[in-house]
Design an enzyme around this catalytic site. Structure first.
Site, PDB file in Angstrom:
ATOM      1  N   LYS A  37      -5.814   8.598 -17.071  1.00 57.44           N
ATOM      2  CA  LYS A  37      -5.398   9.391 -17.959  1.00 57.44           C
ATOM      3  C   LYS A  37      -4.234  10.049 -17.831  1.00 57.44           C
ATOM      4  O   LYS A  37      -3.044   9.883 -18.499  1.00 57.44           O
ATOM      5  CB  LYS A  37      -6.564  10.126 -18.722  1.00 57.44           C
ATOM      6  CG  LYS A  37      -6.346  10.567 -20.062  1.00 57.44           C
ATOM      7  CD  LYS A  37      -5.883  12.101 -19.822  1.00 57.44           C
ATOM      8  CE  LYS A  37      -7.074  13.216 -19.536  1.00 57.44           C
ATOM      9  NZ  LYS A  37      -6.451  14.479 -19.524  1.00 57.44           N
ATOM     10  N   ASN A  38      -4.322  10.849 -16.954  1.00 57.41           N
ATOM     11  CA  ASN A  38      -3.174  11.740 -16.455  1.00 57.41           C
ATOM     12  C   ASN A  38      -2.058  11.057 -15.973  1.00 57.41           C
ATOM     13  O   ASN A  38      -0.749  11.575 -16.176  1.00 57.41           O
ATOM     14  CB  ASN A  38      -3.697  12.859 -15.403  1.00 57.41           C
ATOM     15  CG  ASN A  38      -4.583  13.755 -16.049  1.00 57.41           C
ATOM     16  OD1 ASN A  38      -4.712  13.942 -17.159  1.00 57.41           O
ATOM     17  ND2 ASN A  38      -5.421  14.585 -15.118  1.00 57.41           N
ATOM     18  N   CYS A 131      -5.497  27.870 -22.387  1.00 54.59           N
ATOM     19  CA  CYS A 131      -6.514  26.965 -23.015  1.00 54.59           C
ATOM     20  C   CYS A 131      -7.935  27.709 -22.238  1.00 54.59           C
ATOM     21  O   CYS A 131      -7.895  28.550 -21.587  1.00 54.59           O
ATOM     22  CB  CYS A 131      -6.314  25.574 -22.607  1.00 54.59           C
ATOM     23  SG  CYS A 131      -6.335  25.145 -20.826  1.00 54.59           S
ATOM     24  N   ARG A 136      -2.730  28.946 -17.801  1.00 53.61           N
ATOM     25  CA  ARG A 136      -1.934  27.837 -17.760  1.00 53.61           C
ATOM     26  C   ARG A 136      -0.635  27.924 -18.323  1.00 53.61           C
ATOM     27  O   ARG A 136      -0.012  27.412 -19.160  1.00 53.61           O
ATOM     28  CB  ARG A 136      -2.438  26.486 -18.366  1.00 53.61           C
ATOM     29  CG  ARG A 136      -3.849  26.209 -17.638  1.00 53.61           C
ATOM     30  CD  ARG A 136      -4.387  25.068 -18.273  1.00 53.61           C
ATOM     31  NE  ARG A 136      -4.091  23.807 -17.636  1.00 53.61           N
ATOM     32  CZ  ARG A 136      -4.536  22.464 -17.768  1.00 53.61           C
ATOM     33  NH1 ARG A 136      -5.203  22.419 -18.944  1.00 53.61           N
ATOM     34  NH2 ARG A 136      -4.009  21.365 -17.251  1.00 53.61           N
ATOM     35  N   ASP A 319     -10.806  19.024 -11.121  1.00 52.88           N
ATOM     36  CA  ASP A 319     -11.267  18.554 -12.435  1.00 52.88           C
ATOM     37  C   ASP A 319     -12.794  17.845 -12.209  1.00 52.88           C
ATOM     38  O   ASP A 319     -13.511  17.625 -13.127  1.00 52.88           O
ATOM     39  CB  ASP A 319     -10.554  17.371 -13.024  1.00 52.88           C
ATOM     40  CG  ASP A 319      -9.077  17.627 -13.349  1.00 52.88           C
ATOM     41  OD1 ASP A 319      -8.635  17.592 -14.707  1.00 52.88           O
ATOM     42  OD2 ASP A 319      -8.423  18.052 -12.349  1.00 52.88           O
ATOM     43  N   ARG A 411     -11.187  12.795 -25.213  1.00 54.00           N
ATOM     44  CA  ARG A 411      -9.697  12.828 -24.649  1.00 54.00           C
ATOM     45  C   ARG A 411      -9.341  12.540 -23.190  1.00 54.00           C
ATOM     46  O   ARG A 411      -8.371  11.653 -23.354  1.00 54.00           O
ATOM     47  CB  ARG A 411      -9.493  14.399 -24.428  1.00 54.00           C
ATOM     48  CG  ARG A 411      -9.663  15.391 -25.716  1.00 54.00           C
ATOM     49  CD  ARG A 411      -9.116  16.633 -25.272  1.00 54.00           C
ATOM     50  NE  ARG A 411      -7.813  16.643 -24.542  1.00 54.00           N
ATOM     51  CZ  ARG A 411      -7.559  17.693 -24.046  1.00 54.00           C
ATOM     52  NH1 ARG A 411      -8.038  18.869 -24.022  1.00 54.00           N
ATOM     53  NH2 ARG A 411      -6.252  17.605 -23.283  1.00 54.00           N
TER      54      ARG A 411
HETATM   55  C1  UD1 Z   1      -2.722  18.707 -14.259  1.00 56.42           C
HETATM   56  C2  UD1 Z   1      -3.810  17.795 -14.535  1.00 56.42           C
HETATM   57  C3  UD1 Z   1      -4.989  18.466 -14.881  1.00 56.42           C
HETATM   58  C4  UD1 Z   1      -5.669  19.278 -13.315  1.00 56.42           C
HETATM   59  C5  UD1 Z   1      -4.283  19.886 -12.722  1.00 56.42           C
HETATM   60  C6  UD1 Z   1      -4.512  20.381 -11.248  1.00 56.42           C
HETATM   61  C7  UD1 Z   1      -2.551  16.442 -16.185  1.00 56.42           C
HETATM   62  C8  UD1 Z   1      -2.352  16.098 -17.730  1.00 56.42           C
HETATM   63  N1  UD1 Z   1      -3.562  17.577 -16.145  1.00 56.42           N
HETATM   64  O1  UD1 Z   1      -2.629  19.735 -14.863  1.00 56.42           O
HETATM   65  O2  UD1 Z   1      -6.389  17.750 -15.163  1.00 56.42           O
HETATM   66  O3  UD1 Z   1      -6.593  20.032 -13.484  1.00 56.42           O
HETATM   67  O4  UD1 Z   1      -2.988  18.973 -12.809  1.00 56.42           O
HETATM   68  O5  UD1 Z   1      -4.763  19.156 -10.494  1.00 56.42           O
HETATM   69  O6  UD1 Z   1      -2.200  15.762 -15.308  1.00 56.42           O
HETATM   70  N2  UD1 Z   1       0.778  27.148 -13.065  1.00 56.42           N
HETATM   71  C9  UD1 Z   1       1.752  28.303 -13.264  1.00 56.42           C
HETATM   72  N3  UD1 Z   1       2.672  28.070 -13.910  1.00 56.42           N
HETATM   73  C10 UD1 Z   1       3.466  26.767 -14.067  1.00 56.42           C
HETATM   74  C11 UD1 Z   1       2.676  25.622 -13.622  1.00 56.42           C
HETATM   75  C12 UD1 Z   1       1.432  25.992 -13.191  1.00 56.42           C
HETATM   76  O7  UD1 Z   1       1.270  29.397 -12.735  1.00 56.42           O
HETATM   77  O8  UD1 Z   1       4.412  26.642 -14.782  1.00 56.42           O
HETATM   78  C13 UD1 Z   1      -0.444  27.134 -12.399  1.00 56.42           C
HETATM   79  C14 UD1 Z   1      -1.632  26.652 -13.319  1.00 56.42           C
HETATM   80  O9  UD1 Z   1      -1.963  27.630 -13.975  1.00 56.42           O
HETATM   81  C15 UD1 Z   1      -2.686  26.348 -12.386  1.00 56.42           C
HETATM   82  C16 UD1 Z   1      -1.716  25.762 -11.148  1.00 56.42           C
HETATM   83  O10 UD1 Z   1      -0.668  26.215 -11.172  1.00 56.42           O
HETATM   84  O11 UD1 Z   1      -3.341  27.455 -11.738  1.00 56.42           O
HETATM   85  C17 UD1 Z   1      -1.727  24.351 -10.981  1.00 56.42           C
HETATM   86  O12 UD1 Z   1      -1.623  23.746 -12.256  1.00 56.42           O
HETATM   87  P1  UD1 Z   1      -0.987  22.327 -12.429  1.00 56.42           P
HETATM   88  O13 UD1 Z   1      -1.047  21.614 -11.306  1.00 56.42           O
HETATM   89  O14 UD1 Z   1       0.544  22.371 -13.022  1.00 56.42           O
HETATM   90  O15 UD1 Z   1      -1.740  21.703 -13.395  1.00 56.42           O
HETATM   91  P2  UD1 Z   1      -1.303  20.824 -14.821  1.00 56.42           P
HETATM   92  O16 UD1 Z   1      -0.214  20.003 -14.493  1.00 56.42           O
HETATM   93  O17 UD1 Z   1      -1.149  21.755 -16.218  1.00 56.42           O
END
Ligand code: UD1
Length: 443
Positions: A37-38, A131, A136, A319, A411
């Site tokens: 999915k991701n 969320c 995030r 996850d 989802r």
């Molecule tokens: C993706 C996955 C999600 C998974 C996560 C971590 C998808 C659609 N979702 O989410 O299922 O749990 O990776 O493996 O692929 N952060 C910041 N600022 C930013 C971006 C991230 O502070 O601009 C923080 C986030 O709040 C979190 C950490 O960095 O604490 C990691 O987040 P990230 O790896 O970016 O997660 P997603 O890409 O949102």
């Protein structure tokens, strides 16, 4: 998964769906996991960088994918999805502004910012917001776009990024972030010169996106390591690609198998993608067999509690924390699951407590004292993976559980009840007239 309206108004009453699971049956047999999915969310968006047609195979028919399809169609792309094959005609894509109503439903909609900035040099995309699992933010994404030369502003809930020229740069991702790494790879593929992403995320979804982009004519090296270099090209062409299996879906079925004392072969999965989980199974006493196209787990006798720290790949996936906590609720002894990626991933805890789990949150950890049997109860799937936790718990519990807010599970899990039924579970989807208990949350 059939197309369903989750909350329908019929004769003045709101119809909602529930999963009704009677637990206590060991899962047995084999199940084939769907495409990631991701990975799909990232690769489908990346495919829209080319003014051309691409075909992706192994795309799961789950809600997040359908929402993304709608977002990209709003931007002008023509997309068909049939039997896991998605044809993406991105030639007619013309818009530079992504729709709020659809984007707010899913955090990965923010990949359209990288897409539009890369392809149109202009993007207006709603902030995905916080969320249920944590704040995030998207500050790293925005800093990366600015480093590529874009003028980035945030106003009225939208991010606006604009650039006359996007120019390659060195960017240190402040903290391992899957979304930032993918978004910047997408934007930088059509930048001038070389971009180097340091401290890049190493997740298989990052690699999958890079492989597709390279098939489209991009020059990306190092995906899967923490230093990725992207030599920008002037244009990309269409490509055909098969998306990797969903490691989180695979992990969820394996956890359910162990929690029910079952014996399940999860087919079409890549064992290395869930290596940290398999090691935890072995530590807790379950038997694991890895083969090139699948993993079999057998839970013989009682399971020992083990501690887990979630971490970026190749560590234990955040996850899988909620479903693994459900498993630890029925293990022998005390388990501590420390969450290091998202600050509020503990919404599932109160739901498991309704099922008699002995679990509490202490700081960034869930502390679980295993009990011999959970008991069925009405519970809610608070978000996608909290939903996986209550499904695992319900399968292992004595008695019947009714799970509401099923749309959160839909989802990311294609054909959940069909797959579980084939493994011997007693699970039904029923429609009721109760008011919805939960709003869908971004994730
Ligand atoms: C993706 C996955 C999600 C998974 C996560 C971590 C998808 C659609 N979702 O989410 O299922 O749990 O990776 O493996 O692929 N952060 C910041 N600022 C930013 C971006 C991230 O502070 O601009 C923080 C986030 O709040 C979190 C950490 O960095 O604490 C990691 O987040 P990230 O790896 O970016 O997660 P997603 O890409 O949102």
């Amino acid at each position: 998964m059939k197309k369903r309206a989750m909350h329908r108004r019929v004769d003045g009453e709101t119809k909602v769906e529930k999963l009704v699971i009677t637990g206590g049956r060991p899962l047995r047999g084999s199940v084939r996991v769907s495409g990631g999915k991701n990975s799909s969310l990232a690769t489908i968006t990346a495919a829209c960088l080319a003014r051309d047609v691409s075909v992706l195979e192994n795309v799961p028919h789950c809600r997040d994918v359908l929402v993304l399809k709608e977002i990209l169609e709003t931007l002008g792309a023509r997309i068909e999805l049939k039997h896991g094959r998605m044809k993406i005609d991105a030639r007619p894509l013309y818009a530079t502004s992504a729709p709020y109503d659809l984007c707010r439903r899913m955090r990965a909609s923010f990949y359209t910012a990288g897409l539009l900035l890369g392809r149109m040099r202009r993007a207006e995309v709603p902030l995905p917001g916080g969320c249920v699992i944590g704040a995030r933010p998207v500050d790293f994404h925005l800093r990366g776009f600015a480093a590529l030369g874009a003028d980035v502003t945030t106003e009225h809930g939208f991010v606006r990024a604009e650039a006359k020229r996007l120019v390659g740069t060195n960017f240190f991702v402040p903290r391992s972030s899957v979304g930032t790494t993918i978004n910047l790879m997408i934007a930088a593929s059509l930048a001038e010169g070389t971009t180097v992403l340091e401290n890049a995320a190493r997740e298989p979804e990052v690699v999958d996106t890079a492989v597709l982009l390279n098939l489209m004519g991009a020059h990306i090296k190092g995906a899967g390591t923490d230093a990725i270099s992207i030599d920008g090209v002037e244009e990309l062409h269409g490509a055909s690609y098969t998306i990797i299996p969903d490691r989180l879906e695979a992990g969820s079925y394996l956890i359910a198998a162990v929690a029910t004392g079952g014996d399940v072969l999860v087919e079409h999965t890549i064992p290395e993608h869930i290596g940290a989980l398999l090691t935890k199974f072995e530590e807790s006493g379950a038997a694991v067999e890895r083969d090139p196209d699948g993993v079999r787990v057998r839970a013989a006798g009682s399971l020992k509690a083990v501690d887990v720290d979630t971490a970026p790949y190749p560590g234990f996936a955040t996850d899988l924390h909620p479903p693994f906590a459900a498993l630890m609720s029925v293990a022998e002894g005390r388990s501590v699951i420390r969450e290091t990626v998202f600050e509020s991933r503990f919404g599932y805890v109160d739901e498991l407590k309704r099922m008699s789990a002995d679990i509490r949150v202490e700081g960034d950890a869930a502390v679980i004292n295993g009990i011999p049997k959970l008991t069925g109860a009405p519970v809610e799937a608070l978000d996608l993976r909290a939903g996986a936790a209550v499904v695992v718990a319900a399968l292992a519990a004595q008695g019947t559980s009714e799970i509401t807010a099923v749309e959160n599970i839909d989802r990311g899990y294609e054909d959940l009840e069909t797959k579980l039924t084939a493994l011997g579970a007693d699970v039904k989807r029923v429609e009721t007239t109760e008011p919805p208990q939960a709003q869908q949350r971004a994730g």
